[in-house]
Design an enzyme around this catalytic site. Structure first.
Site, short mmCIF file in Angstrom:
data_model
loop_
_atom_site.label_atom_id
_atom_site.label_comp_id
_atom_site.label_asym_id
_atom_site.label_seq_id
_atom_site.Cartn_x
_atom_site.Cartn_y
_atom_site.Cartn_z
N LYS A 216 0.86 -1.19 0.00
CA LYS A 216 0.00 0.00 0.00
C LYS A 216 0.88 1.23 0.00
O LYS A 216 1.80 1.36 0.81
CB LYS A 216 -0.87 -0.02 1.25
CG LYS A 216 -1.76 1.19 1.38
CD LYS A 216 -2.79 0.95 2.44
CE LYS A 216 -3.39 2.21 2.96
NZ LYS A 216 -4.46 1.95 3.92
C1 R5P Z 1 -2.65 4.19 6.74
O1 R5P Z 1 -1.69 3.88 7.40
C2 R5P Z 1 -3.94 4.44 7.34
O2 R5P Z 1 -4.03 3.53 8.29
C3 R5P Z 1 -5.10 4.37 6.37
O3 R5P Z 1 -5.58 3.06 6.26
C4 R5P Z 1 -4.73 4.82 5.00
O4 R5P Z 1 -4.01 6.00 5.07
C5 R5P Z 1 -5.93 4.96 4.09
O5 R5P Z 1 -6.73 5.94 4.51
P1 R5P Z 1 -6.83 7.34 3.77
O6 R5P Z 1 -7.47 7.04 2.44
O7 R5P Z 1 -7.71 8.15 4.66
O8 R5P Z 1 -5.46 7.89 3.62
#
Ligand code: R5P
Length: 289
Positions: free
Chosen positions: A203
């Site tokens: 990710k």
């Molecule tokens: C990442 O470490 C966070 O835990 C979130 O899962 C991730 O950042 C995704 O969320 P957002 O789309 O709000 O950035």
């Protein structure tokens, strides 16, 4: 003992027909064992190879941030539209009924909050991940952070060792330190380090030159949404990422902080799985809202 009456001998062996070719729809996963593939297939749709993950793990460091004050009210109504849920074990057990029957990408590291230094994390006990029947474990890496890089890579390494033992894939989550440039060079480096250390999914964030980040990563790359954007821009972000090689959007704030979160996640779903353009996605958002 099975009933032996009218036991029929096999006669249709397809002789002369080659055995069906077996391929697998997930990048870098063709040689994994069955349990891993089964879990990955619960996350990534076998028809499209893609997924829409709904991330609402933010509370584990941020507390009840906007849009996540009440998981039962803010998030539960959205669960039906997500392909996979990313959350912590506390929220999973407290607020998500097992009857939703969605694959879970479990936030599997913990130990810090926004009030202190981030990334000084430990990983959860693999037995808890097994008990919760999760489809993947997510572990954060702080690449380039002199204080925490080694510790967080070791966390990933350990999670991969344990996940491999029990057939649970691991997602490496690339954190962005304050001093890191948010560019393809950095995300390419961080993503590759995750994959080289055994992550089955990486990710990261969308950036200029993202296609190079995705191309050089031997496993599926999924993008976080980041801070809340106007809906049309967020749909453009999804569209760009998918068209430049991302297999997934793992969005949080751009969904649950939207003025119409159910409409937003459905529009994202259509952009990811049906190839809608950002304009078509936005039209769908307006219609559903
Ligand atoms: C990442 O470490 C966070 O835990 C979130 O899962 C991730 O950042 C995704 O969320 P957002 O789309 O709000 O950035």
């Amino acid at each position: 003992m099975a009933d032996l009456d009218d036991l029929r001998e096999g006669c249709d062996f397809g002789l002369g027909v080659a055995a069906g070719e077996q391929s697998f729809h997930i990048k870098g996963a063709a040689h994994l064992p069955w349990g891993m593939k089964d879990r990955l297939s619960r996350i990534f749709n076998p028809q499209t190879g893609k997924t829409v993950m709904l991330a609402f793990d933010h509370g584990f460091i941020m507390g009840p941030t906007s849009g996540l004050e009440r998981i039962d009210l803010n998030i539960l109504p959205l669960v039906q539209y997500a392909d996979c849920l990313m959350c912590t074990r506390g929220i999973l057990q407290a607020d998500i009924p097992p009857t939703v029957n969605k694959p879970i990408c479990l936030r599997s590291d913990a130990g810090t909050s926004i009030l202190t230094e981030l990334n000084d994390n430990v990983i959860i006990d693999i037995e808890d991940a097994i008990r919760l029947n999760v489809s993947a474990m997510a572990v954060m890496l702080a690449i380039g952070d002199a204080g925490y890089e080694a510790k967080t890579i070791a966390n990933l390494y350990k999670a991969v060792d344990l996940g491999s033992r029990y057939g649970i894939p691991v997602m490496g989550v690339t954190a962005v330190g304050k001093d890191m440039a948010r560019d393809a060079r950095y995300f390419g480096l961080a993503s590759r380090i995750c994959a080289e250390n055994g992550a089955n999914i990486v990710k990261t964030y969308y950036c200029d030159g993202f296609e190079k980040v995705a191309a050089a990563c031997p496993v599926p790359v999924v993008i976080a949404g980041g801070k809340k954007l106007p809906e049309k821009e967020a749909l453009q972000l999804c569209y760009n990422a998918i068209n430049e090689g991302a297999a997934d959007v793992d969005m949080g704030r751009n969904v649950f902080q939207s003025e119409a979160s159910a409409a937003m996640i459905q529009a994202i779903h259509a952009v990811v799985h049906k190839g809608l353009t950002p304009e078509q996605g936005y039209e769908l958002f307006q219609d559903l809202k």
